[in-house]
Design an enzyme around this catalytic site. Structure first.
Site, PDB file in Angstrom:
ATOM      1  N   LYS A  13       0.889  -1.136  -0.056  1.00  0.00           N
ATOM      2  CA  LYS A  13       0.032   0.097   0.040  1.00  0.00           C
ATOM      3  C   LYS A  13       0.913   1.253   0.057  1.00  0.00           C
ATOM      4  O   LYS A  13       0.649   2.349  -0.552  1.00  0.00           O
ATOM      5  CB  LYS A  13      -0.854   0.115   1.324  1.00  0.00           C
ATOM      6  N   ARG A  86      -9.582   0.454   8.805  1.00  0.00           N
ATOM      7  CA  ARG A  86      -9.269  -0.793   8.945  1.00  0.00           C
ATOM      8  C   ARG A  86     -10.426  -1.745   9.681  1.00  0.00           C
ATOM      9  O   ARG A  86      -9.940  -2.983   9.883  1.00  0.00           O
ATOM     10  CB  ARG A  86      -7.955  -0.788   9.854  1.00  0.00           C
ATOM     11  N   ARG A 169      -0.226  -8.664  13.793  1.00  0.00           N
ATOM     12  CA  ARG A 169      -0.567  -7.781  12.720  1.00  0.00           C
ATOM     13  C   ARG A 169      -1.348  -8.415  11.773  1.00  0.00           C
ATOM     14  O   ARG A 169      -2.565  -7.946  11.332  1.00  0.00           O
ATOM     15  CB  ARG A 169       0.536  -6.864  12.221  1.00  0.00           C
TER      16      ARG A 169
END
Ligand code: AMP
Length: 212
Positions: A13, A86, A169
């Site tokens: 990204k 997110r 993560r």
């Protein structure tokens, strides 16, 4: 035009945002970068966010949404959202924030990379603290070891790119973010790009085709 880049940690990204900035004059809104800036400046927001980031966990929605809402007051067009939203609550809050400002998200580009590749990318990642460009210890080396090709700054590794943090993560992504693929598909905004093995330039050209 505003676009969201959606994808797991290490899906590219940030590098894709760089391309959209330099070739299309877009502005990147990276919540990770905003948090890191606040941490460096030791603001109250930074100190709060740091606790979560150091553990590889998401910063709570209220804190993240508040920071984005502040940012959007001065700039809300021609944006590339990198790392935000997110969660479903963030995605819904973003729609409302943009609506109030008379604008919207035009396209959501999901960068799909196989999960086994993500771990190698993140453990080998080197970042320029000045221009935020990223390199890789093996696959995308700078010309001079540990030095940014563009501005000569000394490259660093991110504390949350440590192997134990990466696993958390990726779990956070799978548990909380992957659902946004369906959310944006239902809104008719999603474009899926399989970017396995593609160079940053090739990814950019695919995106350009989608946007045109
Ligand atoms: P990134 O630079 O996008 O990889 O983000 C680094 C870290 O910042 C993440 O692992 C989270 O701890 C935090 N973070 C960044 N963006 C968000 C977000 N939209 N929601 C919650 N936490 C975030």
């Amino acid at each position: 035009m505003n676009i969201i880049l959606l994808g797991a940690p290490g899906s590219g990204k940030g590098s894709t945002s760089e391309q959209l900035i330099s070739r299309k004059g877009m502005t990147q809104l990276s919540t990770g970068d905003l948090f890191r800036k606040n941490i460096a400046e030791k603001t109250a927001l930074g100190l709060e966010a740091q606790k979560f980031m150091n553990a590889g966990k998401y910063v709570p929605d209220e804190i993240t949404n508040g920071m984005v809402e502040d940012y959007l007051q001065t700039n809300h067009d021609n944006l590339v959202f990198d790392g935000f939203p997110r969660t479903r609550a963030q995605a819904e809050a973003l729609d409302k924030m943009l609506e109030k400002l008379g604008t919207k998200i035009d396209k959501v580009i999901y960068l799909h990379v196989d999960e086994e590749v993500l771990f190698d990318r993140l453990t080998g990642r080197l970042i320029c603290p000045k221009c935020k460009r990223s390199y890789h210890k093996i696959t995308r080396k700078p010309q001079v070891e540990w030095i940014c090709d563009f501005d000569g700054a000394e490259l660093v590794t991110r504390p949350d790119d440590a192997p134990d943090k990466i696993a958390t993560r990726i779990d956070e992504y799978n548990n909380l973010t992957a659902t946004l693929i369906n959310f944006y598909q239902a809104h008719g905004k999603l474009v899926i790009l399989d970017v396995n093995g593609l160079s940053v330039e090739a990814i950019y050209f695919d995106i350009e085709e989608v946007l045109n």
